[in-house]
Enzyme design. Structure first.
Site, PDB file in Angstrom:
ATOM      1  N   ARG A  43       0.833  -1.215   0.000  1.00  0.00           N
ATOM      2  CA  ARG A  43       0.000   0.000   0.000  1.00  0.00           C
ATOM      3  C   ARG A  43       0.867   1.264   0.000  1.00  0.00           C
ATOM      4  O   ARG A  43       0.493   2.294  -0.554  1.00  0.00           O
ATOM      5  CB  ARG A  43      -0.986  -0.004   1.185  1.00  0.00           C
ATOM      6  CG  ARG A  43      -1.830   1.242   1.245  1.00  0.00           C
ATOM      7  CD  ARG A  43      -3.185   1.051   1.934  1.00  0.00           C
ATOM      8  NE  ARG A  43      -3.166   0.204   3.099  1.00  0.00           N
ATOM      9  CZ  ARG A  43      -2.645   0.526   4.281  1.00  0.00           C
ATOM     10  NH1 ARG A  43      -2.085   1.714   4.460  1.00  0.00           N
ATOM     11  NH2 ARG A  43      -2.681  -0.326   5.285  1.00  0.00           N
ATOM     12  N   TYR A  95     -15.625  16.417 -15.971  1.00  0.00           N
ATOM     13  CA  TYR A  95     -16.020  15.002 -15.991  1.00  0.00           C
ATOM     14  C   TYR A  95     -17.085  14.722 -14.917  1.00  0.00           C
ATOM     15  O   TYR A  95     -16.953  15.169 -13.768  1.00  0.00           O
ATOM     16  CB  TYR A  95     -14.752  14.179 -15.729  1.00  0.00           C
ATOM     17  CG  TYR A  95     -14.919  12.698 -15.748  1.00  0.00           C
ATOM     18  CD1 TYR A  95     -15.247  12.053 -16.930  1.00  0.00           C
ATOM     19  CD2 TYR A  95     -14.728  11.942 -14.609  1.00  0.00           C
ATOM     20  CE1 TYR A  95     -15.379  10.665 -16.959  1.00  0.00           C
ATOM     21  CE2 TYR A  95     -14.852  10.563 -14.627  1.00  0.00           C
ATOM     22  CZ  TYR A  95     -15.189   9.937 -15.802  1.00  0.00           C
ATOM     23  OH  TYR A  95     -15.319   8.578 -15.820  1.00  0.00           O
ATOM     24  N   ASP A 167      -6.903  18.174 -15.610  1.00  0.00           N
ATOM     25  CA  ASP A 167      -7.211  16.787 -15.951  1.00  0.00           C
ATOM     26  C   ASP A 167      -6.888  16.641 -17.442  1.00  0.00           C
ATOM     27  O   ASP A 167      -7.603  17.148 -18.299  1.00  0.00           O
ATOM     28  CB  ASP A 167      -8.684  16.485 -15.648  1.00  0.00           C
ATOM     29  CG  ASP A 167      -9.040  15.026 -15.929  1.00  0.00           C
ATOM     30  OD1 ASP A 167      -8.373  14.404 -16.783  1.00  0.00           O
ATOM     31  OD2 ASP A 167      -9.997  14.524 -15.319  1.00  0.00           O
ATOM     32  N   LYS A 192      -7.218   5.348 -19.777  1.00  0.00           N
ATOM     33  CA  LYS A 192      -7.579   5.740 -21.138  1.00  0.00           C
ATOM     34  C   LYS A 192      -6.354   5.626 -22.056  1.00  0.00           C
ATOM     35  O   LYS A 192      -5.854   4.541 -22.246  1.00  0.00           O
ATOM     36  CB  LYS A 192      -8.194   7.139 -21.107  1.00  0.00           C
ATOM     37  CG  LYS A 192      -9.225   7.352 -19.972  1.00  0.00           C
ATOM     38  CD  LYS A 192     -10.482   6.529 -20.149  1.00  0.00           C
ATOM     39  CE  LYS A 192     -11.426   6.577 -18.944  1.00  0.00           C
ATOM     40  NZ  LYS A 192     -11.794   7.882 -18.456  1.00  0.00           N
TER      41      LYS A 192
HETATM   42  C1  LIG Z   1     -12.290   8.390 -17.235  1.00  0.00           C
HETATM   43  C2  LIG Z   1     -11.962   9.746 -16.750  1.00  0.00           C
HETATM   44  C3  LIG Z   1     -11.704   9.988 -15.390  1.00  0.00           C
HETATM   45  C4  LIG Z   1     -11.830   8.915 -14.344  1.00  0.00           C
HETATM   46  O1  LIG Z   1     -10.945   7.880 -14.529  1.00  0.00           O
HETATM   47  P1  LIG Z   1     -11.214   6.371 -14.068  1.00  0.00           P
HETATM   48  O2  LIG Z   1      -9.929   5.722 -14.397  1.00  0.00           O
HETATM   49  O3  LIG Z   1     -12.389   5.889 -14.840  1.00  0.00           O
HETATM   50  O4  LIG Z   1     -11.502   6.413 -12.609  1.00  0.00           O
HETATM   51  C5  LIG Z   1     -11.377  11.273 -15.011  1.00  0.00           C
HETATM   52  N1  LIG Z   1     -11.314  12.273 -15.909  1.00  0.00           N
HETATM   53  C6  LIG Z   1     -11.578  12.086 -17.211  1.00  0.00           C
HETATM   54  C7  LIG Z   1     -11.511  13.241 -18.133  1.00  0.00           C
HETATM   55  C8  LIG Z   1     -11.908  10.822 -17.686  1.00  0.00           C
HETATM   56  O5  LIG Z   1     -12.191  10.635 -18.971  1.00  0.00           O
END
Ligand SMILES: *Cc1c(COP(=O)(O)O)cnc(C)c1O
Length: 378
Positions: A43, A95, A167, A192
């Site tokens: 952790r 988001y 982000d 992603k």
């Molecule tokens: C998918 C996404 C997230 C969250 O990510 P997870 O890995 O699904 O928790 C945050 N910001 C954006 C812009 C995203 O597309």
């Protein structure tokens, strides 16, 4: 070393004694005390996290990176540094799960959040006026692909003493480097583009600030936001091909955006690097490529739009984006279904809005798939 080389040749530690070209998966919860690398319990650190962190920091020429179990875990880590009475100013098109996290969780602890349209430069003055603890920006935004002038917002944040979080999930660090544009924290859902193969979840926060690095490493262990070693290993594998994947995503997406622009079923096409896109000049100033997401407004009813999605064979109707395979989504009934219709439409999320995550298949096959799906509607 340049981006492509660093993606492949960094983050290969802890395998020196074996000659393994790729470090193994350290599937262990704990470590014997007194080990040479100073690991104690997964952790609070595991070789697979530290390797992925080394790669992600190198790709943004940053001092440090911290990895988490998901993008939402990375957002939780940053939000957990706030205290009662702190204010967050966010772009109004952030988001959905970030919105939910602030509203359903952190508001209960006295954290306040206010939303503005940050494509409207007059709203930058709110940063000086309100001096928020954090300014939370996405660019391009989801699903409307609005482009926010990161360097300009960063100047206001510096004057106000606010921390700027970008982000960067939609652009990826291959096409956009938030820290170079003046941001304090570059946050990604590594689920992603960075992983790119739709087989693991992860998140990261990259920074040049030692203080923020400590806060993020603390959140990783103290809040239990650490990833699984296997997922970190998969993401380390995925990121090696980020550059070539992003080039193909962007090439395919530009061709598909141009194709869509000439279809009678399409009202308008949002793609940041399309010449007709109102914010293309700003996009080209701060991004080196348009990435792989296209949002179209179709001349279709809700039912026809959903039918169009179901007609597609190569684009799977599914949440998420950024994988090698093409996906599509209908925000009004999927990601933004929980927002009442009139509020959705006020911000531009109409029933005919449709989002494509363009994969790296052959573009001719993708265009043929879209053509067939359109034909089946009429
Ligand atoms: C998918 C996404 C997230 C969250 O990510 P997870 O890995 O699904 O928790 C945050 N910001 C954006 C812009 C995203 O597309």
């Amino acid at each position: 070393m340049d981006f492509e080389t660093k993606a492949i040749h960094t983050g290969l530690n802890y395998a020196e004694n074996t000659g393994a070209v790729i470090p193994p998966i350290y599937a262990t919860s704990t470590f014997a005390t007194g080990n040479l690398e100073g690991f104690d319990y997964t952790r609070s650190g595991n070789p697979n996290f530290r390797n992925l962190e080394a790669t992600l920091a190198a790709l943004e020429k940053a001092k440090s990176a911290t990895v988490f179990s998901s993008g939402v875990a990375a957002i939780t880590a940053v939000a957990s540094t706030l205290k009662s009475g702190d204010l967050v100013l966010a772009e109004e098109n952030i988001y959905g799960c970030t919105y939910r996290l602030f509203h359903a969780v952190f508001k209960k602890f006295g954290v306040d959040i206010a939303y503005y349209d940050f494509t409207e430069r007059l709203n930058f003055a709110r940063i000086l006026e309100k001096k928020p603890a954090l300014v939370w920006i996405e660019s391009p935004t989801n699903p409307l692909l609005k482009i926010i002038d990161i360097a300009a917002v960063a100047e206001y944040c510096k004057k106000a003493g606010s921390t700027l979080v970008i982000d960067n999930t939609f652009a990826s660090q291959y096409f956009q480097k938030p820290l170079d544009l003046g941001a304090d924290l570059s946050l990604s859902s590594t689920t992603k583009y960075i992983n790119g193969h739709s087989d693991a979840l992860g998140g990261s926060v990259v920074t040049d600030s030692e203080e923020w690095d400590h806060k993020m490493k603390f959140a990783q262990k103290a809040l239990g936001l650490q990833p699984a070693p296997f997922d970190a290993w998969l993401i380390s594998r995925g990121v090696k091909t980020l550059a070539v994947r992003m080039q193909r995503h962007a090439d395919n997406a530009l061709k598909i955006a141009e194709f869509l622009e000439n279809r009678p079923e399409v009202k308008f096409v949002r793609y940041p690097f399309l010449d007709s896109y109102p914010q293309s000049a700003l996009a080209k100033k701060q991004m080196t490529g348009g990435s792989g997401i296209i949002t179209v407004d179709l001349n279709f009813s809700k039912e026809q739009t959903l039918q169009f999605g179901r007609n597609l064979k190569l684009f799977t109707l599914a949440e998420s984006l950024g994988g090698v395979e093409s996906l599509c989504s209908h925000p009004a009934t999927m990601t933004h279904a929980s927002i009442p219709q009139h509020e959705r439409e006020k911000v531009g999320i109409t029933d005919g809005l449709f989002r494509l995550s363009v994969g790296i298949e052959h573009v001719d096959d993708l265009i043929a798939d879209l053509t067939n799906a359109f034909s089946a509607i009429r």
